[in-house]
Motif scaffolding. Sequence first.
Motif, short mmCIF file in Angstrom:
data_model
loop_
_atom_site.label_atom_id
_atom_site.label_comp_id
_atom_site.label_asym_id
_atom_site.label_seq_id
_atom_site.Cartn_x
_atom_site.Cartn_y
_atom_site.Cartn_z
N ASP A 60 0.86 -1.19 0.00
CA ASP A 60 0.00 0.00 0.00
C ASP A 60 0.89 1.24 0.00
OD1 ASP A 60 -2.19 1.70 0.21
OD2 ASP A 60 -2.28 1.55 2.39
N TRP A 61 0.73 2.08 -1.01
CA TRP A 61 1.52 3.30 -1.14
C TRP A 61 0.59 4.50 -1.28
CZ3 TRP A 61 4.44 0.90 -5.78
CH2 TRP A 61 5.33 -0.07 -5.32
N VAL A 62 0.93 5.58 -0.60
CA VAL A 62 0.24 6.86 -0.76
C VAL A 62 1.31 7.84 -1.21
CG1 VAL A 62 -1.04 8.69 0.38
CG2 VAL A 62 -1.42 6.31 1.05
N PHE A 63 1.03 8.57 -2.30
CA PHE A 63 2.03 9.48 -2.83
C PHE A 63 1.37 10.67 -3.50
CE2 PHE A 63 1.13 6.20 -5.92
CZ PHE A 63 0.95 6.87 -7.11
N ASP A 64 2.14 11.76 -3.62
CA ASP A 64 1.70 12.96 -4.32
C ASP A 64 2.44 13.02 -5.65
OD1 ASP A 64 0.09 13.81 -2.25
OD2 ASP A 64 1.66 15.01 -1.32
N MET A 65 1.70 13.38 -6.70
CA MET A 65 2.30 13.48 -8.03
C MET A 65 1.39 14.33 -8.91
SD MET A 65 3.63 10.27 -10.22
CE MET A 65 5.05 10.49 -11.25
N GLN A 66 1.99 15.04 -9.86
CA GLN A 66 1.21 15.87 -10.78
C GLN A 66 0.33 14.99 -11.67
OE1 GLN A 66 1.16 19.02 -9.48
NE2 GLN A 66 0.85 19.56 -11.58
N LEU A 67 0.96 14.16 -12.47
CA LEU A 67 0.24 13.29 -13.41
C LEU A 67 0.79 11.87 -13.30
CD1 LEU A 67 0.11 15.49 -16.61
CD2 LEU A 67 -1.79 14.92 -15.13
N ILE A 68 -0.10 10.91 -13.42
CA ILE A 68 0.31 9.50 -13.44
C ILE A 68 0.80 9.16 -14.84
CG2 ILE A 68 -0.53 7.13 -13.23
CD1 ILE A 68 -0.33 8.49 -10.57
N PRO A 69 1.99 8.58 -14.98
CA PRO A 69 2.48 8.22 -16.32
C PRO A 69 1.61 7.12 -16.94
CG PRO A 69 4.15 7.76 -14.63
CD PRO A 69 2.96 8.29 -13.94
N SER A 70 1.41 7.21 -18.23
CA SER A 70 0.57 6.22 -18.92
C SER A 70 1.20 4.83 -18.91
CB SER A 70 0.32 6.67 -20.37
OG SER A 70 1.55 6.82 -21.04
N GLU A 71 2.52 4.76 -18.78
CA GLU A 71 3.20 3.46 -18.75
C GLU A 71 2.88 2.69 -17.47
OE1 GLU A 71 5.50 6.31 -18.80
OE2 GLU A 71 5.12 6.51 -20.93
N LEU A 72 2.47 3.39 -16.41
CA LEU A 72 2.19 2.73 -15.14
C LEU A 72 1.05 1.74 -15.28
CD1 LEU A 72 2.71 2.41 -12.11
CD2 LEU A 72 1.08 4.24 -11.75
N GLU A 73 -0.05 2.17 -15.85
CA GLU A 73 -1.22 1.28 -16.02
C GLU A 73 -0.86 0.09 -16.89
OE1 GLU A 73 -5.04 0.11 -15.10
OE2 GLU A 73 -4.05 1.90 -14.37
N LYS A 74 -0.08 0.32 -17.93
CA LYS A 74 0.34 -0.76 -18.81
C LYS A 74 1.18 -1.79 -18.05
CE LYS A 74 2.68 -1.56 -23.19
NZ LYS A 74 3.46 -0.98 -24.27
N LYS A 75 2.12 -1.30 -17.23
CA LYS A 75 2.99 -2.18 -16.44
C LYS A 75 2.18 -2.99 -15.44
CE LYS A 75 6.77 -3.67 -14.34
NZ LYS A 75 7.46 -4.82 -14.86
N LEU A 76 1.21 -2.34 -14.78
CA LEU A 76 0.39 -3.01 -13.78
C LEU A 76 -0.46 -4.12 -14.40
CD1 LEU A 76 -0.77 0.06 -11.68
CD2 LEU A 76 0.90 -1.67 -10.99
N LEU A 77 -0.92 -3.92 -15.62
CA LEU A 77 -1.74 -4.92 -16.28
C LEU A 77 -0.93 -6.05 -16.91
CD1 LEU A 77 -4.37 -2.59 -17.99
CD2 LEU A 77 -4.73 -4.09 -16.03
N GLU A 78 0.27 -5.74 -17.39
CA GLU A 78 1.07 -6.74 -18.10
C GLU A 78 1.87 -7.67 -17.20
OE1 GLU A 78 3.61 -4.65 -20.77
OE2 GLU A 78 2.09 -4.51 -22.32
N ASP A 79 2.27 -7.20 -16.04
CA ASP A 79 3.16 -7.99 -15.18
C ASP A 79 2.43 -9.22 -14.63
OD1 ASP A 79 4.97 -8.96 -13.19
OD2 ASP A 79 5.89 -6.97 -13.20
N GLU A 80 3.00 -10.40 -14.86
CA GLU A 80 2.38 -11.65 -14.42
C GLU A 80 2.42 -11.83 -12.91
OE1 GLU A 80 0.81 -14.12 -16.19
OE2 GLU A 80 0.87 -12.74 -17.90
N GLY A 81 3.35 -11.16 -12.23
CA GLY A 81 3.48 -11.29 -10.79
C GLY A 81 2.44 -10.51 -10.00
N ILE A 82 1.74 -9.60 -10.67
CA ILE A 82 0.72 -8.77 -10.01
C ILE A 82 -0.64 -9.42 -10.22
CG2 ILE A 82 -0.39 -6.52 -9.92
CD1 ILE A 82 2.26 -5.33 -10.94
#
Length: 91
Positions: A60-82
Amino acid sequence: MRSYELVLILKKSLSETQQKKIVEAIKGLLKGANFLKESELGQKTLSYPIKRETVGIYFDWVFDMQLIPSELEKKLLEDEGILRHLLIRRK
């Protein structure tokens, strides 16, 4: 800046090295984020099987950021370990 919360469920069958590799890859995509909370909640039994897994390792992570990179969603969906992820914008 906007505040976000990311919850990850990783496969229990992953080695500690593989877990760290996945976590570091995701943190690498979040360059420039100001992490307010980083928690490894450990192993928990899932309410129902996900991809034939009954136990998952929670982060569980809480963080501040301007914009979420589009590559993040792709990585989260593609990784078999998640097994699952949840990314929400907090108020």
